[in-house]
Design an enzyme around this catalytic site. Structure first.
Site, PDB file in Angstrom:
ATOM      1  N   HIS A  78      52.590 154.524  94.834  1.00 52.57           N
ATOM      2  CA  HIS A  78      52.275 154.002  96.174  1.00 52.57           C
ATOM      3  C   HIS A  78      52.339 155.030  97.294  1.00 52.57           C
ATOM      4  CE1 HIS A  78      52.818 150.305  93.977  1.00 52.57           C
ATOM      5  NE2 HIS A  78      54.124 150.387  93.984  1.00 52.57           N
ATOM      6  N   ASP A 232      55.279 155.670  87.409  1.00 53.43           N
ATOM      7  CA  ASP A 232      56.578 155.824  86.758  1.00 53.43           C
ATOM      8  C   ASP A 232      56.948 154.676  85.828  1.00 53.43           C
ATOM      9  OD1 ASP A 232      56.878 154.102  88.926  1.00 53.43           O
ATOM     10  OD2 ASP A 232      58.527 155.209  89.832  1.00 53.43           O
TER      11      ASP A 232
END
Length: 477
Positions: A78, A232
């Site tokens: 993000h 991740d």
């Protein structure tokens, strides 16, 4: 040999594995976060590039890296990393936990096109509202944007010179058609952007470029393929073998994630569940995300002056929750509330509330936040029967017992070894360099399973009900 680079919020981790997936060397470089104002969270992209070079040098000093054939990338999602036409960063990266753009996010989310296309609420932490904040508040920067890259893709630019992303990370921008696995031109246009400012897309297990010769020379290697990689959490799932439909993991890191793999796209934006592409083709995943997991325990550590280990080491056997409640919304919350403004609460404190009682309340509060995620996932049709327990918080057996009982499903603790995002990145590097398929992403051996304490599940369920009621009472204060 293959390398996995995991760009975390607090550090960059590098591991070197052989073709049997044995870890031969590893190195971690610390990173710092700047918080110049309330709700802001930034990092200097140059610090990532320096850390990656340091990590490669360290690996080469510990093992013969001349046979490295592939590198995989993982990174925090993000982030808005903005580059000019000369591939120079225009400003610090606005990170995943930067919530300054909550107004912009709310306005985007009111446009039904965003949820319909992305399958997700437009959260303040997502990339699109951050860039819109830049357009409104730093117009001179916005006007110079040539490329917008996610953090690990900015690292890829340093490593390869290529502007490339992949589906699992791109799905968290709010510019992505998650079903089609491609950028959405209408959403980009709605944000005064176009496809030319976006990176090219590949699947996470596909090649995205070749390591720059000067960096390959550090390793003594040549023609090193760099894989698409993954965000991740998707990378952690690859590292833990969570790919098949219905498999799941619970991550107790700085933030918390309840992650379930899906064999089909199952969006339900109203639930505040993230519905993203997985790092391998024709696969998706869902996540319930809480913003403070071990971060809540670290907050209590700072408050009490006792280390997190000291706070959790002598809690004894599992007890039913007391009247004391902790709501772990220290920096807002995502699933299920989508509330960037709410803040944490301690309730029902009395003279008997000591550090140990406060610790139990914090551990229980985080567990109830995960229970909210479980319920949100169930509302989409995803019912979790058990999950791997990952992350630093999983070192606390008491916390795992609290979580298993609050969630009412077993948690499985892997044996010691590397199975997180760095391993997932290395596995993706192996797939890209050798053509191996996802079968190489095997789950870890289990050291111990934590079953729900059936004698206490009702007490935890009742306390979870009080926890939910507390949020509803306090959210507007």
């Amino acid at each position: 040999m293959f390398i996995g680079l995991d760009l975390g919020t607090s550090s960059l981790k590098a591991i070197l594995i052989d073709d049997a997936q044995t870890v031969l060397a590893e190195h971690t470089v610390p990173l710092t976060v700047q918080r110049p104002h309330d709700g802001w969270s930034e990092q200097d992209p140059d610090s990532w590039f320096n850390a990656a070079e340091q990590a490669l040098v360290a690996l080469a000093s510990r093992a013969d890296c001349s046979s490295v054939k592939g590198v995989g990338l993982s990174g925090h999602m993000h982030g808005a990393t903005l580059f000019d036409a000369n591939d120079e960063p225009l400003r610090p990266c606005m990170l995943w936990n930067d919530t300054r753009s909550h107004v912009e996010a709310g306005e985007m989310d009111e446009n039904p096109l965003f949820r319909a296309t992305t399958g997700n609420i437009v959260f303040p932490g997502f990339t699109a509202p951050k860039v819109e904040w830049v357009r409104r508040n730093e117009p001179a920067v916005f006007d110079r944007i040539a490329k917008i890259l996610l953090p690990k893709d900015a690292l890829r630019l340093f490593l390869t010179g290529e502007h490339v992303s992949e589906m699992s990370d791109a799905a968290g921008t709010a510019w992505f058609d998650t079903a089609a696995r491609d950028w959405s031109d209408p959403l980009l246009s709605a944000c005064n952007l176009d496809r030319s400012q976006m990176p090219h897309l590949v699947e996470g297990s596909a090649p995205s470029g070749t390591l720059r010769p000067e960096l390959a020379a550090i390793l003594g290697a040549q023609n090193v393929i760099v894989a698409g990689g993954a965000g991740d959490n998707a990378a952690a799932a690859i590292g833990a073998g969570v790919i098949k439909d219905g498999t799941a993991f619970l991550s107790l890191g700085t933030s918390g994630v309840l992650f379930a793999a899906n064999d089909a796209y199952r969006p339900d934006p109203a639930s505040a569940v993230h519905s993203f592409c997985h790092a391998v083709s024709d696969t998706w995943h869902q996540m319930g995300v809480i913003l403070a997991a071990t971060d809540a325990l670290e907050w209590l550590s700072r408050l009490t002056g006792q280390s997190a280990q000291a706070l959790t080491q002598d809690l004894g056997s599992l007890k039913p929750p007391s009247q004391t409640l902790f709501l772990p919304y220290l920096g807002g919350e995502r699933t299920p509330h989508n509330n960037a403004q709410v803040r944490g609460q301690f309730l029902h404190l009395d003279h008997a509330t000591d550090a140990q009682a406060a610790t139990r309340a914090v551990l229980e509060g985080v567990a109830f936040a995960f229970a909210d995620c479980r319920d949100a996932l169930a509302s989409t049709g995803t019912r979790i029967q058990g999950a791997l327990a990952l992350g630093g918080g999983a070192r606390s057996e008491y916390w795992l017992q609290v979580l298993a009982t609050a969630l009412d499903f077993p948690l499985h603790l892997p044996k010691g070894g590397e199975f997180g995002a760095a391993m997932g990145a290395a596995r993706l590097g192996m797939m890209a360099a050798t053509g191996a398929d996802q079968s190489i992403a095997t789950p870890p051996e289990i050291a111990r399973s934590f079953e729900p304490d059936q004698a206490l599940t009702q007490a935890f369920s009742d306390s979870h009900g009080r926890y939910r009621a507390a949020y509803q009472t306090l959210k507007n204060l």
